[in-house]
Design an enzyme around this catalytic site. Structure first.
Site, PDB file in Angstrom:
ATOM      1  N   ASP A 189       3.537  -0.983 -14.193  1.00  0.00           N
ATOM      2  CA  ASP A 189       4.057  -1.697 -13.025  1.00  0.00           C
ATOM      3  C   ASP A 189       4.417  -3.140 -13.360  1.00  0.00           C
ATOM      4  O   ASP A 189       5.460  -3.656 -12.936  1.00  0.00           O
ATOM      5  CB  ASP A 189       3.031  -1.659 -11.886  1.00  0.00           C
ATOM      6  CG  ASP A 189       2.700  -0.226 -11.481  1.00  0.00           C
ATOM      7  OD1 ASP A 189       3.446   0.686 -11.889  1.00  0.00           O
ATOM      8  OD2 ASP A 189       1.707  -0.021 -10.763  1.00  0.00           O
ATOM      9  N   GLY A 210       0.801  -1.233   0.000  1.00  0.00           N
ATOM     10  CA  GLY A 210       0.000   0.000   0.000  1.00  0.00           C
ATOM     11  C   GLY A 210       0.829   1.276   0.000  1.00  0.00           C
ATOM     12  O   GLY A 210       0.343   2.335   0.381  1.00  0.00           O
TER      13      GLY A 210
HETATM   14  C1  GAF Z   1      -0.354   3.023 -10.662  1.00  0.00           C
HETATM   15  C2  GAF Z   1      -0.812   2.226 -11.869  1.00  0.00           C
HETATM   16  F1  GAF Z   1      -0.900   0.900 -11.546  1.00  0.00           F
HETATM   17  C3  GAF Z   1       0.122   2.416 -13.066  1.00  0.00           C
HETATM   18  O1  GAF Z   1      -0.388   1.743 -14.190  1.00  0.00           O
HETATM   19  C4  GAF Z   1       0.344   3.893 -13.363  1.00  0.00           C
HETATM   20  O2  GAF Z   1      -0.765   4.449 -14.013  1.00  0.00           O
HETATM   21  C5  GAF Z   1       0.685   4.660 -12.083  1.00  0.00           C
HETATM   22  O3  GAF Z   1      -0.238   4.406 -11.032  1.00  0.00           O
HETATM   23  C6  GAF Z   1       0.733   6.145 -12.308  1.00  0.00           C
HETATM   24  O4  GAF Z   1       1.799   6.458 -13.143  1.00  0.00           O
HETATM   25  O5  GAF Z   1       0.869   2.544 -10.202  1.00  0.00           O
END
Ligand code: GAF
Length: 393
Positions: A182, A132
């Site tokens: 990510d 988190g």
């Molecule tokens: C979160 C999301 F999971 C990513 O895909 C991205 O959009 C990010 O926020 C913001 O850059 O981590």
């Protein structure tokens, strides 16, 4: 303050192996790991088909696993302190498994949807990725499970195709509308490098990011701020970007040229939407400028781009909170070359680019400022770019 107290996944891997052996009274067939990530720059650009530049954390989620002759996947999680199991019918229908285990069942679901014969398995999961904190603990979980199942089943799934599959697990099984950054970071990053990803073509470049050689450090400050409406606000930002692209008649905001920004903004009536678009367009350009500097080995010079990214997230995209603004402000006042919030926002972590010798001083100054403003104490730690998902044993 620590860098990474446990070393590269060593004790975490030991705990996964020990957990597996005690839960299932058998040794695992193998142990796999996938990291959380820090995004150096390029926030909320991924779902706009834009550019991002994350690197892998040394902290990882580890999966010890073995094939199972029965018909149900069984998963034990050290963090959750529980063991759950699910069958083919649960993995066939999003929503049937919820909570942390949805990310595991979602990977089985996405693999099966893509036509793979997923091996039934027993898994034991441990992690030292902070939960988190905006450091992609869920992508680390998906990526570790995906890598383990692909190896156990000897599935034909090239590395380049894995992030989209893990993202699908998160979007369509767990119901979280994230972009592809990510999962790409967790699966594709390499030690000593940041991952320059074009989220439209999915082309990647491993950009050297050798902080040690430059006498620099990335200080991550977990603000420990309670997440405020993060899920709903994330979805709202995404929807605003998508409707702005539609209003402008482009496939995605990535298609708005930075040198045409003012003329483009003038075509939008809503002031808030104009600011959202300005963030995305300028942020994409900052990623490109950062990559240019890193290619030339001019790491310290990316500082102002990091700081400009933060101002854009604070003023235009409106996704910061007082705790992260304070960490940025104090890090800059204490000599950081640049600082910004990293991740989806509404809490989470700040990264500051500092002289390695100054990391402790900056961390202490932020901690003191938090106490002075009545915030919960932050957790500062330094990081160097680690490895993407891999088999450990
Ligand atoms: C979160 C999301 F999971 C990513 O895909 C991205 O959009 C990010 O926020 C913001 O850059 O981590």
């Amino acid at each position: 303050m620590t860098s990474h107290p446990d070393g590269p996944a060593g004790p975490v891997a030991d705990r996964a192996t020990a957990g597996f052996t005690s839960e299932y009274a058998d040794p695992p067939a193998g142990v796999w790991a996938a990291p959380g990530r820090v995004n150096l720059i390029g926030e909320h650009t991924d779902y706009n088909d834009g550019f991002v530049l994350p690197f892998a954390l040394p902290q990882r989620t580890v999966v010890a696993a073995a094939p199972e002759r029965g018909r149900r996947w069984t998963v034990w999680s050290e963090q959750a302190g529980e063991r759950i199991s699910f069958g083919r019918a649960d993995a066939a229908e999003p929503g049937r498994v919820s909570g942390w285990a949805a990310y595991v069942a979602g990977v089985v679901w996405a693999l099966r949807e893509a036509g793979h014969d997923v091996p039934v398995a027993r898994l034991a999961i441990t992690s030292d990725v902070p939960l988190g904190a905006g450091l992609s603990s869920s992508a680390a979980l998906e990526s570790a499970v995906l890598t383990a199942l692909v190896d156990l089943g000897e599935l034909d799934l090239p590395l380049a195709d894995r992030p989209a599959l893990a993202q699908r697990a998160e979007n369509d099984y767990a119901g979280v509308p994230c972009g592809i950054m990510d999962q790409s970071a967790s699966l594709r990053c390499q030690p000593g490098h940041a991952l320059f990803l074009d989220c439209r073509s999915l082309a990647v470049e491993q950009v050297p990011f050798d902080l040690d050689a430059a006498g620099l450090a990335i200080l991550v400050i977990d603000s420990n701020a309670p997440h405020r409406h993060a899920g709903g606000e994330y979805a709202a930002r995404r929807a605003a970007c998508e409707s702005a692209a539609a209003a402008l008649g482009v496939p995605a905001l990535r298609d708005v040229a930075a040198d045409q920004l003012d003329a483009t903004l003038a075509r939008l009536d809503d002031k808030t939407v104009r600011r959202r678009v300005r963030h995305v367009v300028t942020e994409n350009q900052r990623v490109l400028d950062t990559v240019e500097l890193l290619r030339a080995g001019r790491i310290a010079e990316i500082g102002p781009l990091l700081t400009a990214s933060h101002a854009s997230m604070r003023d235009d995209f409106e996704i910061t909170v007082p705790e992260v603004d304070t960490a940025v402000e104090v890090a800059l006042a204490t000599g950081a070359y640049g600082a910004r919030m990293t991740g989806g926002g509404f809490g989470g972590c700040v990264l500051a680019l500092v002289d390695a010798a100054a990391a402790d001083t900056v961390a202490s100054a932020v901690t003191e400022a938090y106490a002075g403003r009545g915030f919960r104490a932050p957790t500062p730690f330094t990081v160097t770019p680690g490895a993407g998902a891999q088999r450990l044993r």
